[in-house]
Design a protein around this motif. Structure first.
Motif, PDB file in Angstrom:
ATOM      1  N   THR A   3     -65.126 -44.695 -34.552  1.00  0.00           N
ATOM      2  CA  THR A   3     -65.615 -45.710 -35.460  1.00  0.00           C
ATOM      3  C   THR A   3     -64.796 -45.646 -36.724  1.00  0.00           C
ATOM      4  O   THR A   3     -64.688 -44.596 -37.337  1.00  0.00           O
ATOM      5  N   HIS A  17     -68.614 -56.760 -35.487  1.00  0.00           N
ATOM      6  CA  HIS A  17     -67.749 -55.647 -35.091  1.00  0.00           C
ATOM      7  C   HIS A  17     -66.904 -56.057 -33.905  1.00  0.00           C
ATOM      8  O   HIS A  17     -67.353 -56.807 -33.043  1.00  0.00           O
ATOM      9  N   SER A  30     -65.247 -49.066 -32.274  1.00  0.00           N
ATOM     10  CA  SER A  30     -66.023 -50.072 -32.993  1.00  0.00           C
ATOM     11  C   SER A  30     -65.433 -50.219 -34.386  1.00  0.00           C
ATOM     12  O   SER A  30     -65.370 -49.248 -35.139  1.00  0.00           O
ATOM     13  N   PRO A  32     -65.454 -52.641 -37.949  1.00  0.00           N
ATOM     14  CA  PRO A  32     -66.025 -53.770 -38.694  1.00  0.00           C
ATOM     15  C   PRO A  32     -65.035 -54.935 -38.646  1.00  0.00           C
ATOM     16  O   PRO A  32     -63.829 -54.729 -38.827  1.00  0.00           O
TER      17      PRO A  32
END
Length: 150
Positions: A3, A17, A30, A32
């Motif tokens: 992430t 995402h 993942s 943003p």
């Protein structure tokens, strides 16, 4: 799961995402991806080894294929008349600009290539090698927006 987060108020205002999901729906990556953000999928052509890029943007809740870079007219590559416009990259290759095609369902399936193909996600100056995470596996590249279904 990898992430990556950016310190930006735009990220927190938009819960969208870009996810790379394995065959079981588990997130491998993942990121943003607020409205207007861009990213590319880059790989080495499986026959010639040349670097190819497909570039996308988050536009009004949709994953949109914006442009594609192809340094050669290798097998399976080339411009399709009526689908964007071909322009020189100044180095012997070309960009297909203005494709502007929404990706159905904000997702697509990809069989991740070996280390030689090295599928990688490019975003904000980072390269994330999907081949290091899931070589030979099928993954789903998905722009998940607040209005999308899993």
């Amino acid at each position: 799961m990898l992430t990556l987060c950016a310190a930006s108020t735009a990220v927190w205002a938009d819960a969208s995402h870009l996810e790379v999901l394995d065959d079981h729906g588990q997130a491998l990556v993942s990121l943003p991806m607020p409205e207007g953000e861009r990213w590319c999928m880059e790989w080495n052509h499986s026959v010639t080894g040349i670097r190819v890029q497909d570039c996308y943007r988050h536009h009004q809740g949709n994953m949109v294929l914006e442009r594609s870079h192809q340094p050669d007219f290798a097998a399976g590559l080339g411009h399709v008349p009526g689908r964007g416009r071909q322009v020189s990259d100044g180095q012997g290759g070309y960009w297909i600009e203005d494709i502007d095609e929404p990706v159905p369902g904000n997702r697509y399936r990809l069989r991740v290539g070996s280390a030689r193909v090295d599928h990688r996600l490019l975003h904000e100056g980072r390269r994330i090698s999907l081949s290091e995470l899931a070589a030979g596996e099928r993954v789903t590249i998905h722009l998940r927006t607040p209005d999308s279904t899993p």
